[in-house]
Design an enzyme around this catalytic site. Structure first.
Site: not given
Ligand code: NOJ
Length: 574
Positions: A27, A104, A212, A271, A343-344
């Site tokens: 930041d 992204d 995505d 993805e 991040h997921d």
């Molecule tokens: C995959 C992304 O990596 C995730 O963070 C997101 O919540 C879902 N797709 C929906 O966009």
């Protein structure tokens, strides 16, 4: 920067890509949220690590309901993160350093605040009505009553995948949150608008896209009910009618022709949740002009019981079987991506390794496997420090819409709040989203303000400054492995042979290219292991390129391993 190396391989086959979750990286202005200028100030660190490209999570304008995966303007930067001028400066800085930038691209859905959706919602007669999936209530039902939704699909983020718009009495489809309406890719104008937007970013200098949930853009237009009893709880599973849908290949090929044709060295990475190996092969076979690689999910679902919130132990033999299938399945046509976390997902070392006393060694095991298999490795920020899951104490510590919706829905349905909280702590996405650990100053050097999510207190021991100063750190181990990928062609192009497929304590594989053979040997346990590797004596005499323990195990065989030890050998074969 050249698109291919002197062996003719595209840059993305040799590079290691680093994922920056911008909101949590650095930041620069003290608002507690990471931003582009913060990232620009940390490029020396990334260059030192040796990564060739960064993948930037969404920075376009967004109400941040799903932290940027809900875009309200595809062609601007959200003021939280900076400006377009700052973005251009970041691209220029990266290119000056010989590094690339992957954006992204979130086009399965937009934000409900995107002007396209605002217009679509404004009236049934709107010319943009069909840019999204609008449907009346089920025949014989009244809008708003339980079960009146157009079909039984559940959303990934809990509840129905349909939201009623009271003004028109129709429902719109949202496979994710209600603020993420799904675009209708059947409509040619939607596709044209997305293609134009992608070309605009490429003209600005970006080097590719991480798309995505791109394998969800083609839905069966009949939108039939999905099977009950699956991972969507009380709702039906949209998967069979959405994932790898009827026109997916056609739509991706069209995108390739409209956007990528005639441009050199652009990475198209999909993805693809729920993708099968056969489908991945089709999507990434270069002869088909679709994508360059996909993120498959098999290995990050091995610990799912009745869905992700019901975590189970992972058996190493299952993990190796999955790894082996994907390595072999994409060996001749297509290409793998290699990742443990993002991040997921929860933090890799907490999920697959041992985040207690063997944290560093087990992080090194994960690094060696990931960086020495065939495919393009993606390092998620902080993995190179061995960052761990966070000690969230209560629901109020979480920020993620997925976790908060799940908690509300599950507890309302009578599940034990303590059990639900335990699952959130173990597999919730916020684990990966806590701020990056730069040093031991307040808030780990991430911000001078109040961080948007609490910093993990273990940053006092786990941080970049300490890792850079320690030649044996996880960071320097990653750096050495990344350098090895660059220097040793067998890592990129060599054949893969997985050894000891049923062994629950050791991962072992070889890479062979021409006369060079590498052996990666790693302990996946807290005990000393004696792996029965074929030709152990021969390998023990080979060149030891890397070892995560200074002394051999105090045991009988030459290849016996300490707890969570990794070794990499190289030899010439006749
Ligand atoms: C995959 C992304 O990596 C995730 O963070 C997101 O919540 C879902 N797709 C929906 O966009």
């Amino acid at each position: 920067m050249t698109a291919t190396n002197d062996r003719g391989e595209p840059w993305w086959k040799t590079a290691v890509i680093y994922q920056v979750y911008v909101r949590s990286f650095a930041d620069s202005d003290g608002d507690g949220i990471g931003d582009l200028d913060g990232l620009r100030g940390r490029l020396d660190y990334l260059q030192r690590l040796g990564v060739g490209a960064i993948w930037l999570t969404p920075v376009q304008r967004s109400p941040q309901d799903d932290y940027g995966y809900d875009v309200s303007d595809y062609q601007d930067i959200d003021p939280l993160f900076g400006t377009l001028a700052g973005f251009d400066a970041l691209v220029a800085d990266l290119h000056d350093r010989g590094m690339r930038l992957i954006m992204d691209l979130v086009v399965n859905h937009t934000s409900d605040e995107h002007p396209w959706f605002v217009e679509s919602r404004s009236s049934i007669a709107s010319p943009k009505r069909d840019w999204y999936w609008w449907r009346p209530p089920r025949p014989g039902r009244h809008a708003g009553e339980p079960g009146a939704e157009p079909n039984n699909w559940g959303s990934v983020f809990s509840g129905s995948a349909w939201e009623l718009d009271a003004a028109s009495g129709e429902y719109y489809l949202h496979l994710f949150s209600r603020k993420q309406p799904d675009l209708n890719w059947e409509h040619p104008a939607v596709r044209r608008a997305v293609h134009a937007m992608m070309r605009w970013w490429l003209d600005r200098g970006v080097d590719g896209f991480r798309m995505d949930c791109i394998n969800m853009i083609s839905k069966d237009p009949a939108l039939p009910d999905g099977p009950d009893g699956g991972r969507r709880g009380a709702f039906g599973d949209f998967g069979p009618h959405v994932i790898g849908g009827p026109r997916l290949h056609e739509l991706v090929r069209e995108m390739h022709a409209e956007v990528f044709e005639g441009r050199d060295g652009i990475l198209a990475l999909g993805e693809t949740p729920g993708v099968t190996l056969d489908e991945a092969r089709l999507l990434t076979d270069p002869a088909r002009d679709e994508l360059d690689m996909v993120f498959q999910f098999e290995h990050v679902e091995l610990d799912h019981g009745a869905g992700k919130w019901d975590p189970r132990p992972i058996h190493l033999a299952d993990l190796k079987a999955s790894m082996g299938r994907w390595q072999a399945g994409l060996a001749d046509a297509g290409w793998n991506s290699l990742y443990w976390g993002n991040h997921d997902q929860p933090r890799a070392v907490s999920r697959f390794g041992d985040d207690g006393i063997h944290r560093e060694r087990s992080a090194k095991v994960l690094a060696a496997i990931q960086l020495l298999l065939r495919g393009t490795p993606f390092i998620f920020q902080g993995e190179e420090l061995g960052m761990t899951n966070a000690p969230f104490a209560q629901v109020a510590d979480f920020r993620d819409v997925e976790a908060l919706n799940h908690y509300a829905t599950a507890t309302a349905a009578g599940e034990d709040p303590g059990v639900v909280l335990a699952a959130l702590r173990r597999v919730g996405r916020d684990n990966a989203r806590t701020p990056m650990h730069w040093d031991t100053t307040p808030n780990a050097g991430f911000t001078t303000g109040e961080p948007w999510i609490a910093v993990n207190p273990n940053h006092l021991g786990i941080n970049a400054a300490a890792a850079l100063a320690d030649p044996d750190s996880v960071f320097h181990w990653y750096r050495r492995l990344i350098a090895l990928r660059r220097e040793e062609p067998a890592v990129v192009g060599g054949d893969v042979t997985l050894l000891l497929p049923h062994d629950e304590r050791v991962v072992a594989f070889t890479r062979t290219l021409g006369t060079v053979e590498l052996l990666v040997l790693a302990s996946w346990s807290a005990d000393v292991a004696a792996p029965p590797i074929p030709d152990a004596g021969g390998w023990a005499a080979a060149e030891l390129l890397l070892s995560s323990c200074p002394r051999p195990a105090d045991h009988d065989g030459p290849l016996d391993l300490h707890a969570w030890e990794t070794r990499v050998y190289r030899r010439r074969v006749p």
